[in-house]
Design a protein around this motif. Structure first.
Motif, PDB file in Angstrom:
ATOM      1  N   MET A  54       0.805  -1.221   0.000  1.00 47.35           N
ATOM      2  CA  MET A  54       0.000   0.000   0.000  1.00 47.35           C
ATOM      3  C   MET A  54       0.841   1.276   0.000  1.00 47.35           C
ATOM      4  O   MET A  54       0.284   2.371   0.013  1.00 47.35           O
ATOM      5  CB  MET A  54      -0.924   0.009   1.221  1.00 47.35           C
ATOM      6  CG  MET A  54      -1.986  -1.080   1.215  1.00 47.35           C
ATOM      7  SD  MET A  54      -3.114  -0.940  -0.185  1.00 47.35           S
ATOM      8  CE  MET A  54      -3.779   0.704   0.069  1.00 47.35           C
ATOM      9  N   GLU A  55       2.157   1.171  -0.051  1.00 47.31           N
ATOM     10  CA  GLU A  55       3.016   2.340   0.105  1.00 47.31           C
ATOM     11  C   GLU A  55       2.737   3.420  -0.948  1.00 47.31           C
ATOM     12  O   GLU A  55       2.834   4.611  -0.655  1.00 47.31           O
ATOM     13  CB  GLU A  55       4.481   1.917   0.056  1.00 47.31           C
ATOM     14  CG  GLU A  55       4.898   1.060   1.245  1.00 47.31           C
ATOM     15  CD  GLU A  55       6.350   0.623   1.158  1.00 47.31           C
ATOM     16  OE1 GLU A  55       7.015   0.969   0.150  1.00 47.31           O
ATOM     17  OE2 GLU A  55       6.827  -0.045   2.092  1.00 47.31           O
ATOM     18  N   ASP A  56       2.411   3.036  -2.157  1.00 51.06           N
ATOM     19  CA  ASP A  56       2.214   4.005  -3.235  1.00 51.06           C
ATOM     20  C   ASP A  56       0.744   4.238  -3.571  1.00 51.06           C
ATOM     21  O   ASP A  56       0.437   4.891  -4.590  1.00 51.06           O
ATOM     22  CB  ASP A  56       2.944   3.535  -4.494  1.00 51.06           C
ATOM     23  CG  ASP A  56       4.444   3.440  -4.298  1.00 51.06           C
ATOM     24  OD1 ASP A  56       5.009   4.298  -3.585  1.00 51.06           O
ATOM     25  OD2 ASP A  56       5.060   2.501  -4.835  1.00 51.06           O
ATOM     26  N   TYR A  57      -0.164   3.732  -2.728  1.00 56.98           N
ATOM     27  CA  TYR A  57      -1.588   3.801  -3.065  1.00 56.98           C
ATOM     28  C   TYR A  57      -2.395   4.284  -1.861  1.00 56.98           C
ATOM     29  O   TYR A  57      -2.140   3.888  -0.729  1.00 56.98           O
ATOM     30  CB  TYR A  57      -2.093   2.443  -3.526  1.00 56.98           C
ATOM     31  CG  TYR A  57      -1.343   1.917  -4.725  1.00 56.98           C
ATOM     32  CD1 TYR A  57      -1.667   2.332  -6.013  1.00 56.98           C
ATOM     33  CD2 TYR A  57      -0.277   1.032  -4.559  1.00 56.98           C
ATOM     34  CE1 TYR A  57      -0.957   1.873  -7.116  1.00 56.98           C
ATOM     35  CE2 TYR A  57       0.446   0.564  -5.645  1.00 56.98           C
ATOM     36  CZ  TYR A  57       0.103   0.988  -6.921  1.00 56.98           C
ATOM     37  OH  TYR A  57       0.815   0.543  -8.003  1.00 56.98           O
ATOM     38  N   ALA A  58      -3.393   5.112  -2.132  1.00 59.26           N
ATOM     39  CA  ALA A  58      -4.244   5.639  -1.065  1.00 59.26           C
ATOM     40  C   ALA A  58      -5.311   4.642  -0.652  1.00 59.26           C
ATOM     41  O   ALA A  58      -5.765   4.656   0.494  1.00 59.26           O
ATOM     42  CB  ALA A  58      -4.894   6.945  -1.512  1.00 59.26           C
ATOM     43  N   THR A  59      -5.730   3.775  -1.586  1.00 56.94           N
ATOM     44  CA  THR A  59      -6.791   2.812  -1.295  1.00 56.94           C
ATOM     45  C   THR A  59      -6.437   1.458  -1.890  1.00 56.94           C
ATOM     46  O   THR A  59      -5.628   1.353  -2.823  1.00 56.94           O
ATOM     47  CB  THR A  59      -8.145   3.264  -1.890  1.00 56.94           C
ATOM     48  OG1 THR A  59      -8.055   3.249  -3.330  1.00 56.94           O
ATOM     49  CG2 THR A  59      -8.520   4.656  -1.406  1.00 56.94           C
ATOM     50  N   VAL A  60      -7.079   0.425  -1.369  1.00 55.83           N
ATOM     51  CA  VAL A  60      -6.900  -0.917  -1.921  1.00 55.83           C
ATOM     52  C   VAL A  60      -7.393  -0.959  -3.369  1.00 55.83           C
ATOM     53  O   VAL A  60      -6.804  -1.622  -4.224  1.00 55.83           O
ATOM     54  CB  VAL A  60      -7.641  -1.962  -1.055  1.00 55.83           C
ATOM     55  CG1 VAL A  60      -7.637  -3.327  -1.738  1.00 55.83           C
ATOM     56  CG2 VAL A  60      -7.009  -2.057   0.321  1.00 55.83           C
ATOM     57  N   ALA A  61      -8.474  -0.241  -3.657  1.00 50.14           N
ATOM     58  CA  ALA A  61      -9.005  -0.218  -5.021  1.00 50.14           C
ATOM     59  C   ALA A  61      -7.976   0.300  -6.017  1.00 50.14           C
ATOM     60  O   ALA A  61      -7.815  -0.251  -7.110  1.00 50.14           O
ATOM     61  CB  ALA A  61     -10.272   0.625  -5.082  1.00 50.14           C
ATOM     62  N   GLN A  62      -7.251   1.366  -5.644  1.00 52.06           N
ATOM     63  CA  GLN A  62      -6.216   1.891  -6.528  1.00 52.06           C
ATOM     64  C   GLN A  62      -5.127   0.853  -6.775  1.00 52.06           C
ATOM     65  O   GLN A  62      -4.665   0.672  -7.908  1.00 52.06           O
ATOM     66  CB  GLN A  62      -5.608   3.161  -5.935  1.00 52.06           C
ATOM     67  CG  GLN A  62      -6.529   4.359  -5.929  1.00 52.06           C
ATOM     68  CD  GLN A  62      -5.877   5.579  -5.299  1.00 52.06           C
ATOM     69  OE1 GLN A  62      -4.695   5.559  -4.915  1.00 52.06           O
ATOM     70  NE2 GLN A  62      -6.633   6.662  -5.184  1.00 52.06           N
TER      71      GLN A  62
END
Length: 293
Positions: A54-62
């Motif tokens: 998740m380091e580069d993403y705001a949400t799991v969906a992204q």
């Protein structure tokens, strides 16, 4: 028919369904210059991802959609049609009732959207889940129901006439297949799993997959597609979904293990249309008998 004119539409539920189930088939047909299109109904936002992903993403969906783009590029998909519904979780979970969940969506509305895509892409072959959704996932079952309804509607100008008025002409695909696997061997494996310390009734990361039930829902095998030559590409596509691979107990890792034990270097399909009517058929090409259009 000219190979550049062959088109397949794969209608699935989650980012990664295309890789953990039929990546070899997709890779094979892309290599044969078939244009393969994918419907991905949800964003996979109920999936679980370890913090390092998740380091580069705001949400799991992204994260999940980025992984899908990686897999799509690896497999050579012509286009992805995201429907944007929320992942519904496994059957019976509170996520089923979320107002944005695919499971809670109006079936006819989902079918309408798929019908529009069929009329736009004009595929000769459509592939979706079997009636049980492979392992009972409510999103898989919903996509089976909606895709079957859309397959039947797409060629009828009286169904969703606003699409016809807008320029999407009626089109009836020539063949419809459901993904499946040989559950005879799965039933043997399920009986052996307690010897390995595994409870078949509580599999997956959340212990919500019951392999006894999966094994009980049989589906005939009408087509066996050889994928041995494309396993390298298929594996790279699966690796794109790194956040979903999990350990031995994870649903996707479990899917890989069962696939290797039950299926081997081929992927299996039930032919829903043209109807088989109880006959024993053995196809080795989903485009067998397709007439140029």
């Amino acid at each position: 028919m000219s190979e550049v004119g062959r088109r397949m539409l794969v209608s699935l539920a989650h980012p990664d369904d295309e890789s953990f189930g039929m990546a070899g088939t997709i890779a094979r047909y892309v290599s044969e210059r078939v244009q393969v299109y994918l419907i991905c109904a949800t964003n996979g936002d109920v999936g679980v991802a370890d913090p390092q992903f998740m380091e580069d993403y705001a949400t799991v969906a992204q994260l999940r959609m980025a992984e899908l783009c990686c897999a799509a590029q690896t497999l050579g998909l012509a286009h992805i049609y995201p429907l944007g519904y929320r992942d519904s979780g496994m059957m019976g979970s509170p996520d089923n009732q979320h107002p944005e969940a695919l499971y809670a969506a109006d079936l006819d509305e989902v079918a309408r959207r798929i019908t529009a895509i069929i009329r736009e892409v004009r595929p000769q072959v459509v592939v979706t889940f079997d009636p049980y959704g492979g392992y009972g996932h409510p999103d898989h079952i919903k996509m089976h129901q909606a895709t079957v309804r859309a397959f039947e509607a797409a060629g009828d100008p009286q169904r969703y006439p606003e699409q016809v008025a807008g320029g999407l002409l009626p089109y009836r695909p020539q063949k419809l297949y459901f993904t499946t696997f040989d559950r005879r061997w799965l039933r043997v494996i399920v009986q052996l799993m307690p010897l390995w310390g595994q409870d078949p009734a509580q599999m997956g990361r959340n212990r919500d997959i019951n392999l006894y039930e999966v094994a009980a829902h049989d589906s005939p095998v009408h087509a066996r597609i050889s994928t041995k030559a494309y396993e390298g590409v298929a594996q790279k596509a699966r690796e794109c979904h790194a956040s979903q691979l999990g350990g031995v107990g994870g649903p996707r890792r479990l899917s890989q293990i069962i696939s290797r034990l039950v299926v081997g270097p081929q992927e299996l399909y039930t032919r829903a249309y043209p109807p088989v009517n109880g006959r024993r058929i053995k196809e080795h090409d989903l485009f067998a008998g397709v007439i140029p259009d």
